[in-house]
Structures are given as C-alpha cells and as structure tokens.
Enzyme design. Structure first.
Site, PDB file in Angstrom:
ATOM      1  N   LYS A 227     -27.945-101.717  37.979  1.00  0.00           N
ATOM      2  CA  LYS A 227     -27.300-100.390  38.043  1.00  0.00           C
ATOM      3  C   LYS A 227     -28.315 -99.287  37.717  1.00  0.00           C
ATOM      4  CE  LYS A 227     -23.068-102.704  36.733  1.00  0.00           C
ATOM      5  NZ  LYS A 227     -21.681-102.572  36.371  1.00  0.00           N
TER       6      LYS A 227
ATOM      7  N   HIS B 263     -20.230-101.966  46.124  1.00  0.00           N
ATOM      8  CA  HIS B 263     -19.910-102.154  44.698  1.00  0.00           C
ATOM      9  C   HIS B 263     -18.786-101.209  44.297  1.00  0.00           C
ATOM     10  CE1 HIS B 263     -20.279-102.270  40.364  1.00  0.00           C
ATOM     11  NE2 HIS B 263     -20.892-103.428  40.525  1.00  0.00           N
TER      12      HIS B 263
ATOM     13  N   GLU C 103     -18.335 -99.421  41.813  1.00  0.00           N
ATOM     14  CA  GLU C 103     -18.769 -98.107  41.293  1.00  0.00           C
ATOM     15  C   GLU C 103     -19.137 -97.173  42.443  1.00  0.00           C
ATOM     16  OE1 GLU C 103     -21.714 -99.682  38.621  1.00  0.00           O
ATOM     17  OE2 GLU C 103     -20.105-100.606  37.470  1.00  0.00           O
TER      18      GLU C 103
ATOM     19  N   GLU D  39     -15.229-109.100  43.060  1.00  0.00           N
ATOM     20  CA  GLU D  39     -15.352-108.471  41.741  1.00  0.00           C
ATOM     21  C   GLU D  39     -14.072-107.698  41.431  1.00  0.00           C
ATOM     22  OE1 GLU D  39     -19.688-107.889  40.564  1.00  0.00           O
ATOM     23  OE2 GLU D  39     -19.189-106.181  41.808  1.00  0.00           O
TER      24      GLU D  39
ATOM     25  N   GLY E 270     -17.678-104.672  33.675  1.00  0.00           N
ATOM     26  CA  GLY E 270     -18.175-103.891  32.551  1.00  0.00           C
ATOM     27  C   GLY E 270     -17.141-103.687  31.451  1.00  0.00           C
TER      28      GLY E 270
ATOM     29  N   SER F 202     -17.986-109.267  34.102  1.00  0.00           N
ATOM     30  CA  SER F 202     -18.178-109.715  32.715  1.00  0.00           C
ATOM     31  C   SER F 202     -18.547-111.198  32.596  1.00  0.00           C
ATOM     32  CB  SER F 202     -16.942-109.385  31.871  1.00  0.00           C
ATOM     33  OG  SER F 202     -16.725-107.979  31.862  1.00  0.00           O
TER      34      SER F 202
END
Ligand code: PEP
Length: 249
Positions: free
Chosen positions: A11, A94, A96, A166, A172, A212
């Site tokens: 990241k 992703h 994010e 994911e 996270g 995680s």
C-alpha cells in the site's frame, strides 16, 4: 496443479530506504514452501525494488495502473510504463481503490484489458462489504463483480487472471473470514468460473484470500482446498511475518 501465490501489498508505505531495508530482510528469509512470492511496493520505488529483488525469487509487482497507454492523465501510470521497467504483474480492483478512487467494475474491465494487451498478469481483487454479508447478499455481489469486470474475456485471456477474494470487512480490520467462510466463497467463485469457462479453466485459476491474514491464521486458511494463496497487507511489512505466511503452505 494450481499455483500457490502469496503476494504482499505494501500500500502507501515505505520510502526508498525502508523499501531497500525490507527487501534485504526478505532476501534473508528461508523459503520452505512452493508458493510464488510477490511484493507490491509503491510506484516511486518499483524500479529500485525490481533491481534489488532480482534473482531473489521474489517478484516485484504493481499496486495499480491506468487503462490508457499514455496521454493527458496527470499522475497516472500505464501498463506499458510498468512493462518498460520489467514489471509483469499488476494488482487491480483493490477495495481501497474502489472505495477512495471511485474504481468501478466498468473501469476495471478497461484496466484488465489494457494489462492483458500488454502481456501482463492481473491479480484481480473483489469482495463484498459487511452490509452485503449481513443481508446474505455476498454471493450476488461477488458474482456480479466477476461478471462485470472479467467475463467479457476470452478463455485464453482469462487464464492470465489470478483472483483475490477480499471481503472488505476483513481488510486491515484484524477480523478474518473464518477458514470455512473463505472456502465456501472460493468454491462458489470456482463454480461461477466453471459455468462460464468450463471446469478445466476453473480448476487452473489460483484464487487467493485476502483480509487480515497473519502468521497465526495462515496455515488454517491455506489448508482449505479452494484457497490457493493470500494477498497480504499489514503482515507483509515485516519480513519474518510475511515469510511465516509464505511458509504456511
Ligand atoms: C489487503 O490490503 O489486500 C489486505 C488484505 O490487507 P490486510 O492483510 O492488512 O487485511
């Protein structure tokens, strides 16, 4: 047999010195598994990381790219630019990027096409939000992400995709999907691929789990038959932890 892959998504972490320090540490680790190992540093450190990790068996990959080849897209990087410094694999989609940079399945389909047109391998990320899971809609969401971003691909093109499931609620947050939740979704994903591309293709596609993953839970998650590896965020920033996950296979 499907490839096992463990990829570290750094990241927006690590400047040049920290990048070099971490790669030096990674190169000292002993690898006892058959997993392919990848790291995704930030754009500014890709060239250095690529040089530094050469011949280490660690592939340096990109976190993102634009779909255009070049032009008036200030701040962006193209597949051709990544290829020009030796990068062969790119993470796309992703959560994010989807959440903070408005990436959609439609724009991701264009990025996937551009990466494949440049001969790159894609790690395609997707997964449901907590509200989707709470309402029991996780499979509907995951299926639509797959179909909208990837199912326009030919069978040959699809073989260059690695999937990274994911669940957004596990990224996270310290909260991991249980190994059984991961297995159930991975099996569903494989079935969905089989319906479109046939069993042989579905059986050949690596499906990574992300969210995680830590040294303490990797072994159990990776023991599931449809989990072929992991996309690792936080735990990829420490060489020992990352290789404990790599060696969990
Ligand atoms: C990720 O960024 O893809 C990820 C899975 O992060 P973390 O391992 O920190 O949850």
């Amino acid at each position: 047999m499907r490839k096992h892959i463990v990829a570290g998504n750094w990241k927006m972490n690590n400047g040049l010195i920290q990048t070099e320090t971490l790669i030096v540490e990674l190169k000292k680790q002993e690898k006892t598994s058959d997993a392919e190992v990848m790291i995704a540093p930030t754009f500014t450190n890709l060239w250095h990381a690529f040089q530094s990790a050469k011949q280490s068996g660690i592939e340096v990959i990109a976190q993102n790219m634009h779909f255009a080849e070049n032009g008036a897209y200030t701040g962006e990087i193209s597949a051709g630019m990544l290829k020009s410094i030796g990068i062969q694999t790119v993470i796309l989609g992703h959560s994010e990027r989807r959440a903070y940079f408005n990436e959609t399945d439609e724009s991701l389909a264009k990025k996937v096409d551009a990466a494949l047109a440049n001969g790159m391998r894609v790690i395609f990320c997707f997964g449901e939000e907590l509200s989707d899971r709470k309402s029991g809609n996780e499979e509907i969401i995951v299926e639509s992400q797959l179909k909208n971003a990837l199912f326009h691909l030919s069978t040959d093109a699809f073989k260059h995709i690695v999937l990274a499931y994911e669940p957004v609620w596990a990224i996270g947050t310290g909260e991991t999907a249980t190994p059984d939740q991961a297995q159930t979704m991975h099996a569903f994903i494989r079935k969905t691929i089989a319906e479109k591309y046939g069993n042989d293709v579905a059986d050949s596609i690596s499906i990574l789990y992300g969210g995680s993953v830590k040294p303490s839970n990797a072994k159990e998650i990776f023991s599931k038959p449809d989990v072929d590896g992991g996309l690792i965020g936080g735990a990829s920033l420490k060489a020992e932890d990352f290789f404990a996950i790599v060696n969990a296979f």
